[in-house]
Every structure is written in C-alpha cells, then in structure tokens.
Design a protein around this motif. Structure first.
Motif, PDB file in Angstrom:
ATOM      1  N   LEU A 110       0.826  -1.212   0.000  1.00  0.00           N
ATOM      2  CA  LEU A 110       0.000   0.000   0.000  1.00  0.00           C
ATOM      3  C   LEU A 110       0.862   1.265   0.000  1.00  0.00           C
ATOM      4  N   LEU A 130      -9.580   3.423   0.853  1.00  0.00           N
ATOM      5  CA  LEU A 130      -9.268   2.059   0.396  1.00  0.00           C
ATOM      6  C   LEU A 130     -10.546   1.410  -0.144  1.00  0.00           C
ATOM      7  N   ASP A 133     -12.968  -0.985   1.881  1.00  0.00           N
ATOM      8  CA  ASP A 133     -13.688  -0.496   3.055  1.00  0.00           C
ATOM      9  C   ASP A 133     -14.839   0.383   2.606  1.00  0.00           C
ATOM     10  N   TYR A 172      -5.343  -5.427  11.145  1.00  0.00           N
ATOM     11  CA  TYR A 172      -5.392  -3.981  10.886  1.00  0.00           C
ATOM     12  C   TYR A 172      -4.129  -3.246  11.323  1.00  0.00           C
ATOM     13  N   GLY A 173      -4.051  -1.977  10.862  1.00  0.00           N
ATOM     14  CA  GLY A 173      -3.121  -1.032  11.468  1.00  0.00           C
ATOM     15  C   GLY A 173      -3.788  -0.537  12.741  1.00  0.00           C
ATOM     16  N   GLU A 192       1.297  -1.867  12.221  1.00  0.00           N
ATOM     17  CA  GLU A 192       0.615  -2.646  11.192  1.00  0.00           C
ATOM     18  C   GLU A 192       0.444  -4.096  11.650  1.00  0.00           C
ATOM     19  N   LYS A 193      -0.787  -4.544  11.657  1.00  0.00           N
ATOM     20  CA  LYS A 193      -1.154  -5.931  11.953  1.00  0.00           C
ATOM     21  C   LYS A 193      -0.377  -6.535  13.131  1.00  0.00           C
ATOM     22  N   GLY A 205      -7.335   1.168  12.152  1.00  0.00           N
ATOM     23  CA  GLY A 205      -7.463   2.002  10.957  1.00  0.00           C
ATOM     24  C   GLY A 205      -8.338   1.268   9.951  1.00  0.00           C
ATOM     25  N   LEU A 206      -9.396   1.920   9.466  1.00  0.00           N
ATOM     26  CA  LEU A 206     -10.354   1.216   8.605  1.00  0.00           C
ATOM     27  C   LEU A 206     -10.445   1.830   7.205  1.00  0.00           C
ATOM     28  N   GLY A 207      -9.302   2.151   6.642  1.00  0.00           N
ATOM     29  CA  GLY A 207      -9.284   2.486   5.218  1.00  0.00           C
ATOM     30  C   GLY A 207      -9.610   3.911   4.824  1.00  0.00           C
ATOM     31  N   TYR A 209      -7.906   7.868   5.279  1.00  0.00           N
ATOM     32  CA  TYR A 209      -6.770   8.639   5.771  1.00  0.00           C
ATOM     33  C   TYR A 209      -6.845  10.052   5.216  1.00  0.00           C
ATOM     34  N   GLN A 231       4.856  -0.627   3.710  1.00  0.00           N
ATOM     35  CA  GLN A 231       3.610  -0.364   4.436  1.00  0.00           C
ATOM     36  C   GLN A 231       3.391   1.126   4.644  1.00  0.00           C
ATOM     37  N   THR A 233       1.421   2.301   6.826  1.00  0.00           N
ATOM     38  CA  THR A 233       1.410   2.450   8.287  1.00  0.00           C
ATOM     39  C   THR A 233       2.795   2.826   8.811  1.00  0.00           C
ATOM     40  N   ARG A 254     -18.785   0.315   8.773  1.00  0.00           N
ATOM     41  CA  ARG A 254     -17.793  -0.029   7.761  1.00  0.00           C
ATOM     42  C   ARG A 254     -17.988  -1.494   7.389  1.00  0.00           C
TER      43      ARG A 254
HETATM   44  C1  G1P Z   1      -4.780  -2.200   4.938  1.00  0.00           C
HETATM   45  C2  G1P Z   1      -3.844  -1.388   5.846  1.00  0.00           C
HETATM   46  C3  G1P Z   1      -4.245  -1.568   7.301  1.00  0.00           C
HETATM   47  C4  G1P Z   1      -5.703  -1.196   7.498  1.00  0.00           C
HETATM   48  C5  G1P Z   1      -6.600  -2.024   6.540  1.00  0.00           C
HETATM   49  C6  G1P Z   1      -8.039  -1.547   6.613  1.00  0.00           C
HETATM   50  O1  G1P Z   1      -4.554  -3.572   5.153  1.00  0.00           O
HETATM   51  O2  G1P Z   1      -2.513  -1.809   5.623  1.00  0.00           O
HETATM   52  O3  G1P Z   1      -3.435  -0.752   8.130  1.00  0.00           O
HETATM   53  O4  G1P Z   1      -6.091  -1.403   8.838  1.00  0.00           O
HETATM   54  O5  G1P Z   1      -6.151  -1.885   5.182  1.00  0.00           O
HETATM   55  O6  G1P Z   1      -8.859  -2.262   5.758  1.00  0.00           O
HETATM   56  P1  G1P Z   1      -5.067  -4.717   4.132  1.00  0.00           P
HETATM   57  O7  G1P Z   1      -6.454  -5.066   4.566  1.00  0.00           O
HETATM   58  O8  G1P Z   1      -5.012  -4.149   2.759  1.00  0.00           O
HETATM   59  O9  G1P Z   1      -4.119  -5.859   4.315  1.00  0.00           O
END
Ligand code: G1P
Length: 290
Positions: A110, A130, A133, A172-173, A192-193, A205-207, A209, A231, A233, A254
């Motif tokens: 990302l 994103l 989401d 998630y982040g 991150e995760k 964090g839900l997509g 920013y 990343q 994040t 969401r």
């Molecule tokens: C991405 C981001 C993550 C965020 C998430 C939300 O992860 O890296 O920080 O919390 O989207 O949907 P992904 O789901 O693409 O692995």
C-alpha cells in the motif's frame, strides 16, 4: 490551511481473499447489487467535497477506467430507444468526477501504491480511501467528510478508526491513543497488523486517511515491513516524529467488502435500504428465520 480537494483510491491489489471471481474481475468492481463497490467509494469522496480523484490500478484492471469513462455508443443507443432514466444513470457515471489513473504493476504494498500519487497530489493535504472499506452513515455525515471537518480544526494528518474486537486486531493497522477529545484521538504509535497481545489498543485504521504531503518524502525511504511490503502504516508512524497525527473515531458502519462475509452483509443491508427491494428482501429473511 489548504483545503482537502484531492483523493486517491488504491485499487491495484490482487484480491486473493475473493478468488476465484477476482481472477476475472477486479474486486473494486464487485457489485453491491447493481453498483460496483468503487462507485460507492467515489460517491463518498464527492459527497465529502473531493474534486479530483486518482485511481491506482494495474494493467489487468483497466475495466475500472472503462466503467468511469463516457460510453457514447451506449448513451446514444439509450437515447434512440427513449430510455432516458437509463441514459441519465450511465451518463452520470461517466461524468461524476475528474478521475485520473496511474498503474502499479508491481504489487509492492500500500505504501508503494500511495507513493505513485506524488505528482497528482503535489503540495496539498489529501485523502486516501481504500476500496475494500465500504462506509455507510445513513442520514448522517459521510465518513470522509467527518474526517475533513476534523482536519479543518487541527490541520494535521488524520486516520479513520473504530474499535474492533481484540481477536481481529491482527488484521489492521492499530493506533496507540494518548488522549481522547470526543471522537478525536491524539496518537503516539501506529502498528501494522500487531499480534493480539502486542496491540497498543483496539482502535483499528479502517481504510480512510487524510495525510499531509510530507508522507511522500517518508515513503521514498520506507523499507519493507509486515509481509515484506512497503507499508503505509510504517511511514505514518515516522510522520509522527515530525508532525502531529490524530485518529478520528468516525460515525457510521464499515463493511469489509474484500471479505466474503463482509460482502454478504453489505448486500443485505444495502438491499434493505432500496425502496424497490426492501419489502421483498425483508419478507424473504423472515421466511428463512421461520
Ligand atoms: C490495509 C492497511 C491496514 C488497514 C486495513 C483496513 O490492510 O494496511 O493498516 O487497517 O487496510 O482495511 P489490508 O487489509 O489491505 O491488508
């Protein structure tokens, strides 16, 4: 303070959680009934005051570009056959916003995808939405608009968050709150995760920013992190050493439409809001319960 006018939508992911359909169709085009997910995301951006959008796609996803272009052949056909409503629908999609495209043909993460938006963004704060989401806040303020309003107050980068169950923080982040003022949260870390036991909170964090353009400098030197990917994040965490970063606990629902169950939930909820469908769908659900 500069206004938030531009948004980017990273849409170059492989969609592995949604195979096999994503072998032939970008996950962003998966329809919630008859409207592709990415259209809902773009509508949220427009309803939040965004004027220009950059979609980061790849060589296999040009269908997104085609969908948001004017299709004169189809439009003429609809006009000739007196299908005015259908014409309006189709014409609206081709003209709803100024959209440009850049390709990320090497899926390096990302952070890498966002780095490709530097020229488009220039020296302005901007939004990221994103495509997985999908947000809904029926009758209320669109999620991105809530965050833009918060940005207008504090003038700093803002991450859209909500509390999730501890068992899923590893997806998630996750932010570390320092102080909470209503929905606005001052944060001191972003991981991150994380493993469940290492998560600094349950605010994920839900997509959504809002970032200052400083992020591009940091992305240039960002080393691979979780999963060997660049990343976003990790660069946001470094941004905190230079500028204040806030999280915003947004109002709304969401849907993780990149997940099969999340997708089913979105279809059910959205169909229950459609006048022409809601009664039939409700009746059907009731009949299943019996
Ligand atoms: C991405 C981001 C993550 C965020 C998430 C939300 O992860 O890296 O920080 O919390 O989207 O949907 P992904 O789901 O693409 O692995």
């Amino acid at each position: 303070m500069k206004k938030i006018r531009k948004a980017i939508i990273p849409a170059a992911g492989l969609g592995t959680r949604f195979l096999p359909v994503t072998k032939g169709l970008p996950k962003e085009m998966l329809p919630i009934i008859d409207i592709p997910t990415v259209q809902y995301i773009i509508e949220e951006a427009i309803d939040s005051g965004i004027e220009e959008i950059l979609i980061i796609d790849n060589v296999d996803k040009t269908i997104i570009h085609k969908y948001f272009s004017v299709d004169e052949k189809l439009e003429n056909k609809l006009l000739e056959t007196n299908k005015k409503d259908e014409y309006d629908l189709v014409h609206h999609i081709g003209t709803m916003c100024k959209i440009s495209y850049v390709q990320q043909n090497d899926p390096k993460g990302l952070g890498h995808a966002v780095s490709l938006a530097e020229e488009f963004v220039g020296d302005e704060p901007f939004a990221i939405l994103l495509g997985d989401d999908l947000m809904s806040n029926v009758g209320g303020t669109p999620v991105l608009k809530q965050m833009i309003d918060a940005y207008d107050k504090v003038g700093s980068s803002i991450l859209g968050v909500q509390e999730v169950a501890r068992e899923v923080v590893h997806k998630y982040g996750v932010v570390k709150p320092v102080s909470i003022d209503g929905r606005l949260i001052k944060i001191s870390d972003f991981v991150e995760k994380p493993k469940t036991e290492e998560a600094p909170s349950c605010y994920a964090g839900l997509g959504r920013y809002i970032l200052t353009p400083k992020i591009f400098e940091l992305l240039k030197t960002q080393t691979p992190g979780k999963g060997g990917e660049i990343q976003l994040t990790d660069s946001i965490k470094r941004l905190m050493d230079i500028e204040g970063v806030y999280a915003y606990d947004f109002e709304g629902t969401r849907y993780d439409v990149g997940d099969k169950f999340g997708f089913v939930k979105a279809i059910i909820d959205f169909s229950l809001r459609r006048d022409e469908l809601k009664d039939k769908v409700q009746e059907y659900i009731n009949s299943l319960v019996k």
